[in-house]
Design a protein around this motif. Sequence first.
Motif, mmCIF file in Angstrom:
data_model
loop_
_atom_site.group_PDB
_atom_site.id
_atom_site.type_symbol
_atom_site.label_atom_id
_atom_site.label_comp_id
_atom_site.label_asym_id
_atom_site.label_seq_id
_atom_site.Cartn_x
_atom_site.Cartn_y
_atom_site.Cartn_z
ATOM 1 N N PHE A 158 -4.707 4.743 -0.207
ATOM 2 C CA PHE A 158 -3.419 5.082 0.383
ATOM 3 C C PHE A 158 -3.564 5.255 1.883
ATOM 4 C CE2 PHE A 158 -5.443 8.974 -1.145
ATOM 5 C CZ PHE A 158 -5.500 9.722 0.007
ATOM 6 N N ILE A 159 -2.433 5.268 2.577
ATOM 7 C CA ILE A 159 -2.377 5.576 4.003
ATOM 8 C C ILE A 159 -1.796 6.977 4.144
ATOM 9 C CG2 ILE A 159 -1.275 4.988 6.205
ATOM 10 C CD1 ILE A 159 -3.399 3.038 5.494
ATOM 11 N N GLY A 160 -2.463 7.826 4.923
ATOM 12 C CA GLY A 160 -2.074 9.227 4.986
ATOM 13 C C GLY A 160 -0.896 9.545 5.869
ATOM 14 N N MET B 187 0.841 -1.188 0.000
ATOM 15 C CA MET B 187 0.000 0.000 0.000
ATOM 16 C C MET B 187 0.875 1.237 0.000
ATOM 17 S SD MET B 187 -1.397 -0.070 3.922
ATOM 18 C CE MET B 187 -2.156 -1.664 3.635
ATOM 19 N N LEU B 188 0.342 2.322 -0.573
ATOM 20 C CA LEU B 188 1.110 3.550 -0.663
ATOM 21 C C LEU B 188 0.940 4.398 0.592
ATOM 22 C CD1 LEU B 188 0.503 4.652 -4.367
ATOM 23 C CD2 LEU B 188 2.513 3.520 -3.386
ATOM 24 N N LEU B 189 2.048 4.911 1.065
ATOM 25 C CA LEU B 189 2.051 5.833 2.200
ATOM 26 C C LEU B 189 2.441 7.207 1.674
ATOM 27 C CD1 LEU B 189 2.148 6.609 5.257
ATOM 28 C CD2 LEU B 189 4.560 5.938 5.200
ATOM 29 N N LEU B 190 1.519 8.165 1.799
ATOM 30 C CA LEU B 190 1.823 9.518 1.373
ATOM 31 C C LEU B 190 2.847 10.127 2.320
ATOM 32 C CD1 LEU B 190 -1.717 10.903 0.451
ATOM 33 C CD2 LEU B 190 -0.011 9.860 -1.038
ATOM 34 N N LEU B 191 3.870 10.750 1.772
ATOM 35 C CA LEU B 191 4.916 11.315 2.609
ATOM 36 C C LEU B 191 4.441 12.598 3.290
ATOM 37 C CD1 LEU B 191 8.119 10.846 0.445
ATOM 38 C CD2 LEU B 191 7.317 9.467 2.348
ATOM 39 N N PRO B 192 4.635 12.699 4.600
ATOM 40 C CA PRO B 192 4.255 13.912 5.322
ATOM 41 C C PRO B 192 5.233 15.052 5.034
ATOM 42 C CG PRO B 192 5.389 12.415 6.792
ATOM 43 C CD PRO B 192 5.233 11.686 5.484
ATOM 44 N N LYS C 4 14.932 9.328 3.602
ATOM 45 C CA LYS C 4 15.603 9.025 2.335
ATOM 46 C C LYS C 4 14.685 9.306 1.159
ATOM 47 C CE LYS C 4 17.959 5.328 -0.183
ATOM 48 N NZ LYS C 4 18.402 3.907 -0.164
ATOM 49 N N ALA C 5 13.404 8.965 1.284
ATOM 50 C CA ALA C 5 12.447 9.204 0.200
ATOM 51 C C ALA C 5 12.281 10.696 -0.065
ATOM 52 C CB ALA C 5 11.107 8.562 0.541
ATOM 53 N N LYS C 6 12.261 11.498 1.001
ATOM 54 C CA LYS C 6 12.116 12.936 0.840
ATOM 55 C C LYS C 6 13.344 13.538 0.162
ATOM 56 C CE LYS C 6 10.053 15.420 3.972
ATOM 57 N NZ LYS C 6 8.766 15.709 3.270
ATOM 58 N N LYS D 249 6.931 11.316 -3.707
ATOM 59 C CA LYS D 249 5.654 11.744 -3.151
ATOM 60 C C LYS D 249 5.078 10.713 -2.188
ATOM 61 C CE LYS D 249 5.645 15.467 -5.648
ATOM 62 N NZ LYS D 249 5.841 16.798 -5.023
ATOM 63 N N SER D 250 5.520 9.490 -2.351
ATOM 64 C CA SER D 250 5.000 8.411 -1.508
ATOM 65 C C SER D 250 6.021 7.285 -1.440
ATOM 66 C CB SER D 250 3.677 7.875 -2.059
ATOM 67 O OG SER D 250 3.865 7.307 -3.345
ATOM 68 N N VAL D 251 5.828 6.380 -0.512
ATOM 69 C CA VAL D 251 6.644 5.171 -0.419
ATOM 70 C C VAL D 251 5.715 3.975 -0.301
ATOM 71 C CG1 VAL D 251 8.614 6.302 0.664
ATOM 72 C CG2 VAL D 251 6.812 5.365 2.102
ATOM 73 N N ARG D 252 6.222 2.820 -0.657
ATOM 74 C CA ARG D 252 5.402 1.611 -0.582
ATOM 75 C C ARG D 252 5.579 0.961 0.792
ATOM 76 N NH1 ARG D 252 2.531 -0.817 -4.191
ATOM 77 N NH2 ARG D 252 3.467 0.410 -5.873
ATOM 78 N N ALA D 253 4.549 1.072 1.595
ATOM 79 C CA ALA D 253 4.566 0.459 2.924
ATOM 80 C C ALA D 253 4.017 -0.969 2.821
ATOM 81 C CB ALA D 253 3.740 1.285 3.894
ATOM 82 N N LYS D 254 4.027 -1.682 3.932
ATOM 83 C CA LYS D 254 3.611 -3.085 3.901
ATOM 84 C C LYS D 254 2.814 -3.439 5.147
ATOM 85 C CE LYS D 254 5.495 -7.648 2.722
ATOM 86 N NZ LYS D 254 4.810 -7.721 1.433
#
Length: 315
Positions: A224-226, A1-6, A28-30, A35-40
């Motif tokens: 997505f997860i916010g 699932m996608l996690l939107l980056l804060p 690291k993603a920022k 814009k997002s990372v793949r969470a699990k």
Amino acid sequence: MLLLLPKDIPKIDEDDPKSRRAAEVIAKAKEENAKSVRAKMWAYRGVSVPINVFDFTVSRHRDGPDLFLIDRDYEGTLLGDCYGANTGIHMRSNGLVVHAACVAHARRKAEYALGNHREHATALLKCFNRLYDLEDQCRHMDWDARFAFRQEHALPVWTLLRSYLENEMSKVSTKEKIGEAKGYLLNQWDGLVKYLGDGRIPIDNNECEQLMKQVALGRKNWLFIGSVAAGYRTADLMTLCSSAIRNDLDVYAYIKDVLDTLLSGSTDYASLRPDAWAKSHPESVRHYRAEERRQRNARRDRARLDRRLSQSESE
């Protein structure tokens, strides 16, 4: 699932390895302007304790079992597929966690090879079908009786299967689908036969994999997860709902009482376990669900019996 980056990196709880790892991944993603990372989301299904647990992680894939089991000093057996996060956990836990391999995954390897080498694939599937027929017969036994039954009846089938792999299939090419099936079986042999030594261990992790359908349904609705915190809350709520369903409880009544009890300041967590809560709230147990399961199992057993009879007639 996608996690939107804060906008900001989440506050780190130095005592929580999972919190530190999530902050590292997001930082690291920022830096990469993602814009997002793949969470699990991970699912765990207890055998001796009737609880389903979901765990949310934002990190490398193998971190899930490591952070959930090893960092909590779990000692026991982890039944799962032969994904690297599972197979290496024995070494990473210094031997405290033992990996048992899912036989259903091995059987699928043989099914995939039917179009490649039907004779060998059919021979392998006959062994797997026999193993599952034996599991049907010992499903309702207690753990000790199931262990003895498997040693007497299932172990010889595995011995026959090993002999077939090493002799009749000795010249199979590793580049073919049937060769992949053979290699998988031999490489994962110790994990695949682990269930023979413990009546508590299921033959496969199909029931746990079914839990991931609940995650897939949620992902389809949420998209997505916010935030990281939202991911943790989602896992907690899914744990409560899924465990309530597993124990045939009225989900609304169970969750409402759990939340009310916790908000009142109670720390008697043991009484809130769904199996314990069911005993003190018999009016909230949905007994018809047990009958529905019985009927489903009866239909499945009948279908397997018809298959066995059909095979016997064809032979």
